[in-house]
Enzyme design. Structure first.
Site, mmCIF file in Angstrom:
data_model
loop_
_atom_site.group_PDB
_atom_site.id
_atom_site.type_symbol
_atom_site.label_atom_id
_atom_site.label_comp_id
_atom_site.label_asym_id
_atom_site.label_seq_id
_atom_site.Cartn_x
_atom_site.Cartn_y
_atom_site.Cartn_z
ATOM 1 N N CYS A 86 -13.172 46.202 4.319
ATOM 2 C CA CYS A 86 -14.115 46.675 5.333
ATOM 3 C C CYS A 86 -13.511 46.538 6.731
ATOM 4 O O CYS A 86 -12.584 47.256 7.077
ATOM 5 C CB CYS A 86 -15.446 45.928 5.193
ATOM 6 N N HIS A 194 -16.907 46.425 -0.717
ATOM 7 C CA HIS A 194 -16.757 44.962 -0.771
ATOM 8 C C HIS A 194 -16.680 44.465 -2.214
ATOM 9 O O HIS A 194 -17.702 44.061 -2.774
ATOM 10 C CB HIS A 194 -17.962 44.296 -0.097
ATOM 11 N N GLU A 196 -15.676 41.672 -3.236
ATOM 12 C CA GLU A 196 -16.035 40.250 -3.303
ATOM 13 C C GLU A 196 -17.550 40.049 -3.377
ATOM 14 O O GLU A 196 -18.023 38.959 -3.622
ATOM 15 C CB GLU A 196 -15.437 39.499 -2.101
#
Lengths: 222, 83
Positions: A86, A194, A196
């Site tokens: 990002c 994202h 994660e």
């Protein structure tokens, strides 16, 4: 002991998500402040999401001049795995470690939603454990995520197999649905989604695992 | 010597400008007809201390290209001596 350096800019806000994700795969991480002049002998670097330097001027434009970025550039040039998520992707493009730029989303709205991305290349440190054509549900959370580059750069991206992930349903106006790219060598990867935040079905999707597992595997080879 | 500098940054021709396009689409509803080619951009005003105007211009140019604009998608114009 394998360790990942997570770079902290003023305004980074996904550093703990990244650290927890690394811990999930048995890898320790250390936060490296933007003023640092070395990476503390880390085996990989993550530039996390957030709003480095408030995103003033342009996302990543000021972060690029942080002292730590010289170390990140040297580490990348030596073949070390570097992942920009990002805002981290925006920083990597501004720093010239990845080609192109991220523009404001086509619809001029901040987008925070799950997206489906398609694995376009498995040559990168992020996608090496995935399957070409594999569809993954990964959330996005950005205002400036429309990938842009000129025609010559685009041809190079295609010829060198640098497009890593594409959106199935382009949410932001990115050129050729690009969601993530790598450098020519494949050791530097930037993506707007994202991974994660997609590690558990309890939280919506576990599809980020195959990406970050692959990234962690790539550390063992360094 | 202090030289006032204005740097205008706009998107390169051919790069999509959703902000400019949105403004342009809204104009007729606001009573402004016959307006086209709207492009949004940024303007920076600064003062550069330099021995002469040419040096001030060179420094402003470097600053505009290295920091204030992203040459991948933007172009910067530099004007020296205006306030």
């Amino acid at each position: 002991m394998t360790r990942v350096a997570i770079v902290l800019f003023p305004g980074s806000n996904c550093e703990y998500d990244a650290a927890l994700a690394m811990r999930e795969f048995g890898v320790d991480s250390t936060f490296v402040f933007h003023t640092a002049t070395d990476l503390d002998d880390a085996d990989a670097v993550i530039l996390p999401g957030g709003f480095a330097h408030g995103d003033y001027l342009r996302p990543g434009a000021l972060a690029r001049f942080s002292p730590v970025m010289a170390s990140v550039a040297r580490f990348a040039a030596a073949g070390g795995p570097v992942l920009g998520i990002c805002n981290g992707f925006q920083v990597l493009t501004e720093a010239g470690l990845l080609p192109g730029a991220l523009q404001k989303n086509r619809g001029l709205t901040f987008l925070s939603e799950p997206t489906t991305v398609v694995v376009a290349s498995t040559r990168s440190v992020l996608t090496r454990a995935a399957t070409p054509g594999q569809e993954l549900v990964i959330p996005i959370n950005h205002f400036s995520g429309a990938y842009t580059c000129d025609d010559a750069t685009y041809r190079e991206l295609v010829e060198n197999d640098q497009i890593v992930l594409r959106y199935r349903d382009n949410p932001n106006g990115s050129r050729d649905d690009v969601a993530g790219i790598s450098n020519v060598a494949g050791n530097v990867v930037g993506l707007m989604p994202h991974p994660e935040r997609a590690l558990s079905t309890l939280l919506g999707s576990a599809d980020g695992r195959v990406l970050l597992e692959g990234f962690v595997e790539s550390l063992a080879r360094v | 010597m202090n030289y006032p500098v204005v740097v205008d940054v706009s998107l390169r021709p051919g790069i999509a400008d959703p902000e400019g396009a949105t403004i342009e689409r809204a104009l007729p509803a606001l009573g402004f007809t016959g307006v086209s080619a709207v492009r949004a951009g940024k303007s920076f005003r600064l003062v550069i201390d330099a021995p002469d105007e040419a040096t001030a211009r060179d420094r402003a140019r470097a600053l505009a290209d290295r920091v204030l604009s992203n040459p991948v998608i933007e172009v910067a114009t530099v004007r020296v001596g205006e306030s």
